[in-house]
Enzyme design. Structure first.
Site, PDB file in Angstrom:
ATOM      1  N   HIS A  16     -12.505 -13.999  33.570  1.00  0.00           N
ATOM      2  CA  HIS A  16     -12.950 -13.133  32.494  1.00  0.00           C
ATOM      3  C   HIS A  16     -13.665 -13.959  31.432  1.00  0.00           C
ATOM      4  CE1 HIS A  16     -10.866  -9.557  33.912  1.00  0.00           C
ATOM      5  NE2 HIS A  16      -9.813 -10.301  34.155  1.00  0.00           N
ATOM      6  N   ALA A  17     -14.607 -13.340  30.744  1.00  0.00           N
ATOM      7  CA  ALA A  17     -15.292 -14.025  29.660  1.00  0.00           C
ATOM      8  C   ALA A  17     -14.285 -14.401  28.581  1.00  0.00           C
ATOM      9  CB  ALA A  17     -16.375 -13.123  29.057  1.00  0.00           C
TER      10      ALA A  17
END
Length: 385
Positions: A16-17
């Site tokens: 995930h970012a």
């Protein structure tokens, strides 16, 4: 696409970012919530046609929600990295808890305000928007909920932080707001849960944050519900325009364009700028910020339209092999959460972590669960709640 170096000498792909932005991994859970909303409409419409009463529906909704919450609290709090389960660090928020509550609210909306039928004859202007106008109480509730999210997010005073702060805190923003992680959302969760929050956030190492912050916290529930409601709208279109494939595909395209333009305006087509940045952590892995909801809603309508065209319109594909995990989704999800760290689903990777080894490990683990789901299908074993 965002690649983040976590100090292991390589890059984690499909992570995930860390805070703002999008990665491939960030597209999965919003789609899942979207499909929950679509499934609620299709399932409840079928049950209502069979004469299932409102009281029986409420019993079913409540039971399923309670079971999801219990599974989330009791089974998915444990991790091999944490050691034996301890009440001292029991995490109250969680993915299944969020999914369960989102399902509960969407189901209530469909039970009480989702039984309208298409009028036989309606003015042309009304016919073009009847799948919205007939459900105005639902839309009113969703608009009020989103207004509440906006007001709390941008107007709630957070000690030592600027109003409407949406950053990661720590060394982010030149270190000006180190104790403001998550703004109002983080403040509310820390007040309610203390330190009992998500223990392995994607942003902690990058921004050197010290405050706990849970991506499945209280305030983010609102946007999770909104994401699911967009899926409900997709389901209504299928029900209302059954047999009219062109109408369904055109309406999906219109919704995708509207949501895509909204996301572009809110984010100003930038990662960290805009009125509301595209962010997965301000709400959760399940909903994100308002701009994330609109962006993912756009992608979800396009993806569902493509699948409808391929599967329902032309019959080019019947959903295999992903059809089988879908028939035992809770079993596969809980099984992966409990066993995903163990061999043969995964193995210890060397210090120099590479993209290809991680990709192979994830594909191998996913393939095993697809195989297990297929064998359960052959044995006619289905775990339902």
């Amino acid at each position: 696409m965002v690649f983040v170096n976590y100090g292991g000498g390589g890059y984690w792909f499909f992570q995930h970012a860390p805070w703002n932005g999008l990665t491939v991994a960030d597209l999965v859970m919003p789609w899942f919530v979207f499909i929950i909303g679509t499934s609620v409409v299709l399932a409840f419409s079928s049950m209502q046609r069979r004469g299932v009463g409102r009281l029986q529906l409420l019993r079913k909704i409540t039971w399923r929600t309670v079971v999801l919450l219990i599974i989330g609290f009791c089974f998915l709090n444990y991790s091999p990295r944490d050691g034996p389960l301890s009440w001292s660090w029991l995490r109250i928020p969680g993915v299944l808890q969020r999914l369960g509550f989102t399902y509960f609210v969407l189901s209530l909306l469909q039970t009480f305000w989702g039984q309208n039928q298409i009028p036989e004859r309606a003015p042309q202007w009304r016919s073009a928007a009847q799948d919205v106008l007939l459900f105005w109480p639902q839309w009113l509730i969703i608009i009020l909920l989103e207004t509440l999210w906006l007001c709390v997010t941008f107007l709630l005073p957070v000690p030592g932080c600027p109003a409407g702060y949406l950053g990661a805190g720590g060394i982010g923003d030149d270190g000006l707001y180190p104790n403001c992680t998550g703004g109002a959302a983080g403040h509310i969760d820390r007040w309610m849960f203390g330190d009992n929050m998500y223990r392995y956030p994607t942003w902690k190492e990058m921004y050197l944050t010290a405050l706990p912050f849970d991506p499945e916290g209280i305030l983010g529930t609102i946007n999770s519900i909104v994401m699911g409601f967009l899926g409900m709208q997709a389901g209504k279109i299928i029900v209302f325009y059954k047999g009219k494939n062109i109408h369904i595909l055109c309406r999906y395209l219109v919704w995708a364009v509207i949501l895509g333009i909204s996301a572009a305006i809110l984010s100003k087509c930038t990662r960290d700028g805009g009125f509301i940045p595209v962010n997965k952590n301000l709400c959760s892995y399940l909903c994100r910020s308002l701009s994330y909801v609109t962006a993912m809603g756009c992608f979800s309508f396009l993806l569902l339209g493509a699948m409808f065209f391929i599967i329902d319109v032309n019959g080019w594909w019947r959903g295999q092999p992903f059809l089988y995990p879908g028939m035992n989704s809770i079993f596969v999800y809980v099984g992966h959460s409990l066993l995903g760290f163990y061999f043969p689903f995964s193995w210890e990777i060397g210090f120099q972590q590479s993209h290809w080894e991680l990709l192979l490990q994830n594909l191998w683990g996913s393939g095993l669960w697809v195989l297990i789901a297929f064998l359960l299908f052959k044995k006619k074993f289905f775990l339902k709640i």
